[in-house]
Motif scaffolding. Structure first.
Motif, PDB file in Angstrom:
ATOM      1  N   LEU A 146      -7.920  -1.833  -4.585  1.00 36.47           N
ATOM      2  CA  LEU A 146      -8.834  -1.957  -5.381  1.00 36.47           C
ATOM      3  C   LEU A 146     -10.136  -1.241  -4.916  1.00 36.47           C
ATOM      4  N   LEU A 147     -10.245  -1.252  -3.723  1.00 39.36           N
ATOM      5  CA  LEU A 147     -11.677  -0.751  -3.197  1.00 39.36           C
ATOM      6  C   LEU A 147     -11.573   0.838  -3.283  1.00 39.36           C
ATOM      7  N   ARG A 148     -10.121   1.228  -2.998  1.00 39.67           N
ATOM      8  CA  ARG A 148     -10.209   2.849  -2.698  1.00 39.67           C
ATOM      9  C   ARG A 148     -10.315   3.358  -4.255  1.00 39.67           C
ATOM     10  N   ASN A 163     -16.206  -7.370   0.955  1.00 36.01           N
ATOM     11  CA  ASN A 163     -17.448  -8.285   0.270  1.00 36.01           C
ATOM     12  C   ASN A 163     -17.705  -7.608  -1.079  1.00 36.01           C
ATOM     13  N   TYR A 164     -17.451  -6.628  -1.294  1.00 30.21           N
ATOM     14  CA  TYR A 164     -17.801  -6.193  -2.870  1.00 30.21           C
ATOM     15  C   TYR A 164     -16.908  -6.767  -3.582  1.00 30.21           C
ATOM     16  N   LEU A 165     -15.457  -6.927  -3.443  1.00 27.46           N
ATOM     17  CA  LEU A 165     -14.593  -7.474  -4.177  1.00 27.46           C
ATOM     18  C   LEU A 165     -15.001  -8.859  -4.447  1.00 27.46           C
ATOM     19  N   ARG A 166     -15.300  -9.540  -3.404  1.00 32.91           N
ATOM     20  CA  ARG A 166     -15.761 -11.006  -3.556  1.00 32.91           C
ATOM     21  C   ARG A 166     -16.672 -11.139  -4.327  1.00 32.91           C
ATOM     22  N   ASP A 178       0.785  -1.302  -0.032  1.00 36.67           N
ATOM     23  CA  ASP A 178       0.171  -0.126  -0.059  1.00 36.67           C
ATOM     24  C   ASP A 178       0.747   1.290  -0.165  1.00 36.67           C
ATOM     25  N   ALA A 179       1.909   1.185   0.449  1.00 37.87           N
ATOM     26  CA  ALA A 179       2.915   2.336   0.585  1.00 37.87           C
ATOM     27  C   ALA A 179       3.563   2.597  -0.922  1.00 37.87           C
ATOM     28  N   ASN A 211     -13.971   5.705   1.283  1.00 40.43           N
ATOM     29  CA  ASN A 211     -14.938   5.485   2.238  1.00 40.43           C
ATOM     30  C   ASN A 211     -15.313   4.075   1.971  1.00 40.43           C
ATOM     31  N   TYR A 212     -14.708   3.292   1.127  1.00 42.58           N
ATOM     32  CA  TYR A 212     -15.120   1.810   0.836  1.00 42.58           C
ATOM     33  C   TYR A 212     -13.875   0.830   1.264  1.00 42.58           C
ATOM     34  N   GLU A 213     -12.989   1.289   1.804  1.00 45.80           N
ATOM     35  CA  GLU A 213     -11.594   0.515   1.833  1.00 45.80           C
ATOM     36  C   GLU A 213     -11.680  -0.764   2.923  1.00 45.80           C
TER      37      GLU A 213
END
Length: 225
Positions: free
Chosen positions: A176-178, A190-193, A92-93, A184-186
């Motif tokens: 991916l979520l960001r 479950n979204y990714l799954r 992430d860095a 706000n979704y990090e």
């Protein structure tokens, strides 16, 4: 000849890496602490950085952040830290890959070659990514499986595009979520799954045993050609 910056405070490891890399025609610079690494990177502009996290002066995560302030040079972390959280923090860095010590020289060299390839200037052919069964046209935003056009939703395409543009590299769940849903979704893993299951159903020949969309448990996902 690509230039490699080796950053590690273990003299024996630095020497072994230097010998092996120079034998394969790489140019090698080395630094034994974070401050020297940042100064040397700014002066020599390496093509790849091999970075230990456990440095005597600055934590390797902060070195990654310092480099990412001005360069996109590939960074391969070499570390004895084994936990998923520590690997995710490094990725992430801004790290591109993570190799756990002790490691095999052949594996490291393969990852190094892959990093050099990914960092090479893109040409028009790189806009189209092909495997034996898939063709992903990033410019046209189209994907074909076994010669047939596959319809993806905008969100499915966004997830696919990020993974394909980082082909061979681990993309963390948080990234991916960001990038797809926003900061706000990090934590909404479950979204990714759900979306990875949809991509596998549409694009994998055997969704239960995916060849291209690989899960790294607790960390993220990787697209393999």
């Amino acid at each position: 000849m690509p230039r490699v910056l080796v950053v590690d405070d273990e003299p024996q490891l630095v020497r072994a890496l230097t010998i092996n890399l120079r034998a394969r025609k790489y140019r090698v610079d080395s630094a034994h602490d974070g401050a020297s690494a940042l100064q040397l990177a700014a002066a020599s502009h390496p093509d790849v950085v091999l970075l230990d996290l456990g440095l005597p002066d600055i934590d390797g995560i902060d070195v990654i952040k310092g480099l990412r302030g001005w360069t996109r040079v590939p960074i391969i972390v070499l570390s004895a830290r084994h936990t998923s959280d520590e690997k995710v923090d490094a990725l992430d860095a801004g790290a591109d890959d993570y190799v756990t010590k002790p490691f095999g020289m052949d594996e490291l060299l393969a990852r190094l070659r892959a990093a050099v390839r990914r960092a090479a200037p893109a040409d028009e052919e790189d806009i189209v990514v092909e495997t034996k069964t898939l063709t992903v046209d990033l410019a046209a935003k189209k994907v074909r499986r076994d010669g047939n056009d596959i319809r993806l939703t905008p969100t499915e395409w966004h997830v696919l595009e990020i993974l394909v543009r980082n082909s061979g590299r681990l993309v963390t769940q948080r990234q991916l979520l960001r990038d797809v849903w926003g900061p706000n979704y990090e934590t909404e893993t479950n979204y990714l799954r759900v979306y990875m299951a949809q991509l596998r159903r549409k694009l994998e020949q055997d969704p239960a045993h995916p060849r291209h969309f690989i899960t790294e448990a607790g960390m993220g996902y990787r697209f393999e050609r």
